[in-house]
Design an enzyme around this catalytic site. Structure first.
Site, PDB file in Angstrom:
ATOM      1  N   GLU A 124     -28.141  -9.562  12.279  1.00  0.00           N
ATOM      2  CA  GLU A 124     -28.008  -8.376  11.436  1.00  0.00           C
ATOM      3  C   GLU A 124     -27.468  -8.862  10.104  1.00  0.00           C
ATOM      4  O   GLU A 124     -26.280  -9.153   9.965  1.00  0.00           O
ATOM      5  CB  GLU A 124     -27.082  -7.352  12.096  1.00  0.00           C
ATOM      6  N   CYS A 128     -23.155  -3.025   5.019  1.00  0.00           N
ATOM      7  CA  CYS A 128     -24.491  -3.615   4.970  1.00  0.00           C
ATOM      8  C   CYS A 128     -25.577  -2.577   4.724  1.00  0.00           C
ATOM      9  O   CYS A 128     -26.621  -2.884   4.142  1.00  0.00           O
ATOM     10  CB  CYS A 128     -24.776  -4.393   6.255  1.00  0.00           C
TER      11      CYS A 128
END
Length: 476
Positions: free
Chosen positions: A250, A284
């Site tokens: 990720e 993010c």
């Protein structure tokens, strides 16, 4: 008032303190002052953790779904009981407001409870075969997992890294960020106190490259789970390839937000401003590139500027604060560099763009508009409290801008046109898309990206399956 706890590693259930080991100074980002000394693992510590993980996998892979579920649901209950202490520790070492830290605790509670239920849903299947033959497909735990978690969500990231392997029947060695160790240790302690065998999960800290090379260089590790930058993710993927270790990555993002002239602009602003400055932009999936239809550009830009100016900046432990400091001194430095480059190339600095105060790592909420595409900030993830707002004339150009970068983690669209909503869902290249919403996460939903934003998913059934391998068994 919660005191900052003494720091240690956890190997085979033992709290390993500094002794003669190297240490890392943990700093409160609101003050810039040291609040703890974290012991860093040496090679012997890592070898010990690997051997314990090997034994832990041999033990835990034989556990029943009910045993795994009991540990996860028990840990969730303990996190509720300890929620205020966990939240205050996270605010101390990461800087985010207490309100956000409390939400983070409950994210873990929801995830662990979901994974507890998922333990009984790890089904295989039986294939149709002629009489006398039986063929089945089964899912089995992949093996010991090396899990590396970053500092921006000091509670939720360790929860993800620990919860999925434990639900799947794996052992795990977690290396959480050295900047935020006490939060990660608090999550792991809840699992251990809920009955997780001490061999199943370890927590180590250290010089990142030393730890990653040592763990991934061992054939004991069967899978790598990493959350962090694309640059580091690519490096770790190369290391993992040497032992053919499976990976879940990720990685970075550069979240595009498409705002059309038929959108509810007031709602879009209310949602986007809160989403942008959450955790000081160190998220993010943060909305970053605002791609706005030219008809509503000025209204949206001006509203965003007002929203930025309304943010209350201060220590995350203080009442009423909506945005804390950045997490470490590297982030304000990066903001200064990117904003200076953008304005030098013609971007308009509408508000912010400066550090706040002379203690800690505070940075003003920032809005840049009319940002040229050759500005570094338009291709490099800023990971800070800055919104980039540009005007576009038509839908095709807006979608093209959303897809211009090789990142594909999260994207957002604001429009009341149902057909356009479907086009955005079809045409934007991203692992997650929010339409008229910035709520794109949930315990039952896969969380992950495509292209340079990584591969594989955390959360949801997919998060557990990512820690498992498939086996086909054919019986004559």
């Amino acid at each position: 008032m919660t005191e900052y706890p003494s720091l240690h590693m956890i190997i085979d259930g033992e709290k390993v303190t500094a002794g003669s080991r190297r240490t890392f100074d943990v700093v409160n980002p609101a003050t810039g002052e040291s609040i703890g000394a974290l012991p860093l693992a040496d090679a012997a510590d890592l070898d010990r953790a690997l051997e314990v993980a090997r034994r832990g996998f041999a033990l835990w892979r034989k556990s029943t779904p009910q045993e795994r579920a009991s540990v996860l649901s028990g840990a969730a209950r303990l996190m509720v009981e300890r929620s205020e202490d966990l939240a205050r520790i996270a605010a101390m070492e990461q800087g985010k407001p207490l309100a956000e830290s409390r939400i983070e605790v409950m994210m873990n509670v929801g995830l662990f409870n979901f994974y507890a239920g998922e333990c009984s849903r790890l089904y295989g299947r039986e294939l149709v075969r002629p009489v006398g033959q039986r063929s089945t497909v089964r899912w089995e735990p992949v093996g010991p997992v090396a899990a590396f978690a970053p500092w921006n969500f000091p509670l939720a990231n360790p929860g993800r890294k620990l919860g999925a392997p434990i639900a799947a029947g794996c052992s795990v060695i977690m290396k959480s960020a050295e900047e935020t160790p006490a939060s990660a240790l608090g999550v792991l302690q809840c699992l251990l106190d809920a009955g997780l065998p001490k061999e199943v999960a370890q927590a180590v800290f250290g010089v990142p490259d030393e730890v990653s090379r040592h763990l991934l260089g061992s054939p004991i590790i069967r899978k790598l789970s990493f959350t962090g930058s694309t640059t580091v993710g690519k490096h770790l993927a190369k290391l993992a390839a040497e032992n053919m270790q499976r990976t879940t990555m990720e990685l970075g993002g550069h979240g595009p937000v498409l705002v059309f002239d038929d959108a509810d602009i007031d709602k879009a602003l209310e949602t986007a401003v809160g989403g942008k400055f959450r955790n000081c932009g160190q998220v993010c999936v943060s909305p970053t590139r605002f791609i706005v239809k030219e008809d509503v550009f000025e209204k949206f830009r001006d509203g965003f500027i007002e929203g930025a100016k309304r943010q209350v900046i201060g220590s995350g432990l203080d009442d009423g604060v909506t945005m804390g400091p950045m997490a470490n001194p590297r982030r304000p430095e990066a903001m200064d560099r990117l904003i200076a480059d953008a304005t030098d190339k013609g971007a308009v600095l509408d508000t912010g763009g400066t550090r706040v105060g002379n203690r800690g790592y505070f940075y003003a909420p920032t809005v840049l508009s009319e940002v040229p595409l050759d500005a570094d900030i338009m291709t490099e993830e800023p990971f800070g409290p800055v919104a980039l707002i540009n005007a576009f004339s038509n839908e095709d150009d807006m979608i093209a801008e959303a897809n211009r970068l090789p990142y594909g983690l999260a994207a957002y669209g604001w429009t009341s046109d149902v057909q356009r909503q479907r086009r955005l869902a079809d045409e934007i290249e991203s692992g997650m898309i929010g339409i008229n919403s910035h709520m794109i996460g949930g315990a039952d939903a896969p969380f992950g990206g495509v292209q340079w934003s990584g591969h594989g998913s955390e959360d949801g059934p997919e998060g557990v399956r990512a820690c498992m391998v498939v086996k086909a068994v054919h019986e004559g």
